[in-house]
Design an enzyme around this catalytic site. Structure first.
Site, short mmCIF file in Angstrom:
data_model
loop_
_atom_site.label_atom_id
_atom_site.label_comp_id
_atom_site.label_asym_id
_atom_site.label_seq_id
_atom_site.Cartn_x
_atom_site.Cartn_y
_atom_site.Cartn_z
N GLY A 83 -24.52 60.82 97.42
CA GLY A 83 -25.73 61.03 96.62
C GLY A 83 -25.73 60.36 95.26
O GLY A 83 -26.48 60.78 94.37
N SER A 84 -24.94 59.29 95.09
CA SER A 84 -24.92 58.67 93.75
C SER A 84 -26.25 57.98 93.44
O SER A 84 -26.69 57.97 92.28
CB SER A 84 -23.75 57.70 93.60
OG SER A 84 -23.96 56.53 94.33
N LYS B 13 -29.58 58.36 109.18
CA LYS B 13 -30.29 58.63 110.44
C LYS B 13 -31.60 57.87 110.45
O LYS B 13 -32.14 57.54 109.38
CB LYS B 13 -30.61 60.13 110.53
CG LYS B 13 -29.40 61.00 110.65
CD LYS B 13 -29.07 61.17 112.10
CE LYS B 13 -27.89 62.09 112.29
NZ LYS B 13 -27.41 62.03 113.66
N ASN C 1 -36.27 52.42 101.07
CA ASN C 1 -34.84 52.55 101.33
C ASN C 1 -34.08 51.57 100.44
O ASN C 1 -34.63 50.55 100.03
CB ASN C 1 -34.56 52.22 102.80
CG ASN C 1 -33.09 52.32 103.15
OD1 ASN C 1 -32.41 53.28 102.78
ND2 ASN C 1 -32.56 51.33 103.85
N HIS D 59 -30.64 49.25 100.63
CA HIS D 59 -29.64 48.74 101.57
C HIS D 59 -28.59 47.97 100.76
O HIS D 59 -28.94 47.18 99.88
CB HIS D 59 -30.33 47.82 102.58
CG HIS D 59 -29.39 47.30 103.62
ND1 HIS D 59 -28.98 48.07 104.69
CD2 HIS D 59 -28.75 46.12 103.74
CE1 HIS D 59 -28.14 47.37 105.43
NE2 HIS D 59 -27.98 46.18 104.88
#
Ligand code: GAR
Length: 212
Positions: free
Chosen positions: A16-17, A96, A112, A114
């Site tokens: 969770g950084s 997920k 997101n 990446h």
């Protein structure tokens, strides 16, 4: 001027950084456009869940343990996202696939990060340390982070922002990961801010505007 607050949900599976880095910018008022209302995790014991609890952000654990079928998981996600009035979804190390139902209801509202320069080193199986291993094996001399919209194909949506880091011949996947993570923390909140303030926007399949 008071900025409009957008209700944001985070999805995370790990430490969770990235989630914490965004929370820090919200707390320091640098990202005043975001209201972090919910964390969804498939892993009730992960660091991101602890960070949410510390920050008093509501947590929903949704996984194969809590809901048997993928359809039930998708329904549970939609239900809790609607309960909190979520407008934007930020994937922060969520390992997920996002259910089609969620993609449909939050179309062009899910982003997101990446840990590589997409479209290279993305797609199925390319997550976390696998990405950095592949980067090193390929011999490329740069890697970096990419923030992108999420669609039904892994790592395929329109690219919002990228930042590169060097890759050195003596690097290991671990130190590339660490170097990339530093730029992720600086890139993700800026990309989110651009979107929430409409300085960055999607038109058709292209992104316009830049991070500040
Ligand atoms: C980050 O490096 C993120 O880019 C990556 O997982 C890490 C999560 O770290 N995400 C993916 O690989 C998604 N395909 P964090 O839990 O410390 O934010």
């Amino acid at each position: 001027m008071i900025n409009k607050k957008n209700k944001v949900a985070f999805f995370a599976s790990g430490g969770g950084s990235n989630f914490q880095a965004i929370l820090d910018k919200i707390n320091s008022q640098e990202l005043s456009e975001a209201d972090p209302v919910l964390l969804i995790s498939n892993n009730s014991k992960c660091g991101a869940v602890l960070k949410a609890q510390e920050a008093q952000v509501a947590v929903a654990h949704i996984s194969g343990y809590t809901h048997k079928t993928e359809e039930q998981q998708a329904q549970a996600m939609v239900q809790v996202l609607q309960k909190y009035g979520v407008e934007w979804i930020v994937l922060a190390g969520y390992m997920k696939k996002i259910p089609a139902l969620v993609l449909e209801k939050w179309k062009n509202r899910i982003i997101n990060i990446h840990p590589a320069l997409l479209p290279a080193f993305g797609g199925t199986g390319m997550w976390g340390h696998h990405v950095h291993k592949a980067v090193i094996a390929s011999g490329v001399r740069v890697s970096g982070a990419t923030v992108h919209f999420v669609d039904e194909i892994y790592d395929n949506g329109a690219i919002i922002a990228q930042k590169s880091v060097p890759v050195f011949s003596e690097d290991t996947p671990k130190n590339v990961a660490e170097r990339v993570l530093v730029v992720e923390h600086d890139l993700y909140w800026r990309a989110l801010q651009g979107l929430l303030s409409s300085k960055i926007y999607l038109q058709g399949s292209k992104v316009y505007g830049d991070i500040q």
